[in-house]
Scaffold this motif. Sequence first.
Motif, mmCIF file in Angstrom:
data_model
loop_
_atom_site.group_PDB
_atom_site.id
_atom_site.type_symbol
_atom_site.label_atom_id
_atom_site.label_comp_id
_atom_site.label_asym_id
_atom_site.label_seq_id
_atom_site.Cartn_x
_atom_site.Cartn_y
_atom_site.Cartn_z
ATOM 1 N N GLU A 102 17.938 0.119 -38.580
ATOM 2 C CA GLU A 102 17.680 0.949 -39.602
ATOM 3 C C GLU A 102 16.902 -0.033 -40.921
ATOM 4 O O GLU A 102 16.050 0.292 -41.550
ATOM 5 C CB GLU A 102 18.758 1.840 -40.029
ATOM 6 C CG GLU A 102 19.126 2.848 -39.289
ATOM 7 C CD GLU A 102 20.389 3.522 -39.628
ATOM 8 O OE1 GLU A 102 20.829 4.576 -39.515
ATOM 9 O OE2 GLU A 102 21.219 2.723 -40.355
ATOM 10 N N GLU A 147 13.341 -0.302 -39.824
ATOM 11 C CA GLU A 147 12.823 0.743 -40.155
ATOM 12 C C GLU A 147 12.448 0.886 -41.611
ATOM 13 O O GLU A 147 11.572 1.476 -42.115
ATOM 14 C CB GLU A 147 13.596 2.100 -39.950
ATOM 15 C CG GLU A 147 13.315 2.222 -38.397
ATOM 16 C CD GLU A 147 14.595 3.351 -37.859
ATOM 17 O OE1 GLU A 147 14.609 3.705 -36.753
ATOM 18 O OE2 GLU A 147 15.413 3.844 -38.733
ATOM 19 N N MET A 148 13.332 0.378 -42.376
ATOM 20 C CA MET A 148 13.220 0.483 -43.883
ATOM 21 C C MET A 148 12.086 -0.642 -44.110
ATOM 22 O O MET A 148 11.201 -0.427 -45.102
ATOM 23 C CB MET A 148 14.563 0.113 -44.687
ATOM 24 C CG MET A 148 15.602 1.181 -44.632
ATOM 25 S SD MET A 148 14.950 2.565 -45.469
ATOM 26 C CE MET A 148 14.615 3.776 -44.127
ATOM 27 N N TYR A 199 8.898 1.033 -43.858
ATOM 28 C CA TYR A 199 8.887 2.338 -44.702
ATOM 29 C C TYR A 199 7.692 2.713 -44.882
ATOM 30 O O TYR A 199 7.293 3.965 -44.932
ATOM 31 C CB TYR A 199 9.667 2.276 -46.084
ATOM 32 C CG TYR A 199 9.920 3.469 -46.658
ATOM 33 C CD1 TYR A 199 10.827 4.603 -46.448
ATOM 34 C CD2 TYR A 199 8.842 3.696 -47.885
ATOM 35 C CE1 TYR A 199 10.999 5.690 -47.008
ATOM 36 C CE2 TYR A 199 9.223 4.710 -48.653
ATOM 37 C CZ TYR A 199 10.126 5.984 -48.200
ATOM 38 O OH TYR A 199 10.373 7.001 -48.868
ATOM 39 N N ARG A 215 12.197 -7.793 -41.629
ATOM 40 C CA ARG A 215 12.246 -6.855 -42.290
ATOM 41 C C ARG A 215 11.157 -6.770 -43.384
ATOM 42 O O ARG A 215 10.244 -5.656 -43.568
ATOM 43 C CB ARG A 215 13.462 -6.400 -43.091
ATOM 44 C CG ARG A 215 13.558 -5.140 -43.866
ATOM 45 C CD ARG A 215 14.928 -4.874 -44.686
ATOM 46 N NE ARG A 215 14.939 -6.006 -45.823
ATOM 47 C CZ ARG A 215 15.853 -6.039 -46.823
ATOM 48 N NH1 ARG A 215 16.841 -5.006 -46.893
ATOM 49 N NH2 ARG A 215 16.029 -6.859 -47.687
#
Lengths: 235, 296
Positions: free
Chosen positions: A98, A101-102, A105, A148
């Motif tokens: 997750e 995924e952020m 975004y 990320r």
Amino acid sequence: MATMLKVDNINVYYGAIHAVKDVSFHVDEGEVVTLIGANGAGKSTILKTVSGMLRTKTGSIEFVGENISHTEAHKLVYKGLAHVPEGRRIFQQMTVLENLEMGAYIHKNPTKEELEDIFERFPRLKERRSQIAGTLSGGEQQMLAMGRALISHPKLLMLDEPSMGLAPILVEQIFDIIKELHKAGTTILLVEQNAEMALKVADRAYVLETGSVAMSGTGAELATSDAIKKAYLGG
Amino acid sequence: MTFLSHLINGISLGSVYAIIALGYTMVYGIAKMLNFAHGDVIMVGAYICFFAVATYGLPPIVGVLLAMVVCTALGMLIERLAYKPLRQAPSLAVLITAIGVSYFLQNGAQLLWSANNKMFPNFLNFGGKTGLSLFDGQLTISWTAIVTVVACVVIMIALTLFTGKTRIGKAMRACSEDKGAAELMGINVNTTISVTFAIGSALAAIAGVLLCSAYPILVPTTGSMPGIKAFTAAVFGGIGSIPGALLGGVLLGVIEIFAKAYISTQLSDAIVFAVLIIVLLVKPTGLLGKQIREKV
């Protein structure tokens, strides 16, 4: 080489405190540039100003030829600016996947290839993809923070103290990754207190002292400079 | 049988609290503020539905949808006008503003719709029966109670899926953890907060209609006590936690009804709050509250 980031004469205040004074520097495409200096020299403040979390009172910040000194932080991500903040700031209660995924975004959702790319670079993250990020070790959290940021395919990657609080072996690992990213053509602006390591990987460096640029040069030049040796490299 | 009947009433009332508590908990989770005007949004929703159905003769479902639309807009408007300018202000300033908005809505309702009681119509009346008869008529479960519990369960499942699976839902969780980091991901934090207020307010409209279906006297202060109880439920379950809102709400409803039935009607609220205090003494984060761990 085209200029990626051009910071021209910025002054940043925290209330009455004048944290960054008349700072100018630039980062060219494909370069690794480092800002080094002691705690409180204004390094992190500069990164926060570039990424839109703080505002400069004067001067301008140009990113790929566009003045971004008044652009909101979340819009800068779409322009290709990724900032790995101090202390990593991963989403502790979300899973590793997750978090990634952020990171993606702005592209709606990460593609399989994008995820594979990140997992190839950081195999530990693949093993721990469904784990809650807060349970990762410090080094893994740093890798997650970098993954990320990279998953959004940034033009410029800004890293704030990636080695902070890590064991020496992990610091080596993080800097190896920075070298690999450099080889792959990623443009990086690196803020570090670990001047020795930072100067080894950097094409160019700026030395900050109490909010101003005290010195600048190539990484190799500064690493051999007497003043730098004395102040930051332990003699 | 009476025990079962009280239990069902308690769960049904608790479901309303849970739906209201969700609004509190979601807004708290993301904006780190207590929106004390939330209870009054419930009241506005109930009035809108009342006028749509009782005055204009629209079908009940249209009344509910209309109430949701109006409350959503109202919630976003309140956030934009009253809370957004205070994003950087100390939390006490925001809290006082929220109390101000609460009184503004109550007085506004009084001005527009008068302080007189309105009798909320019972929509759920199938073939002349208002409930389901069981055990040869020994136990009657009202349709309202059934619909309330079902609505609560559906809303919980929908919200859990929303925050767990959708892009905007995950962005909400990211914002509730770290707004600065969320901003660095390209998430527009202001929009996300606005969406949270919209969802919370739409749920408040549903809660308003359900509440008034069970307790049909509608006045401008209708929302205030349930609002405070639901806030209590949110704290009870662990503020910021969606399952916590459900658990806290249902427990609070059951405790309240049991206290009314078996101990004392007058003391029921005192008992509810006494239980809250005991829970918070033992577990300060609430039943399902998250322990905030910092790792540097």
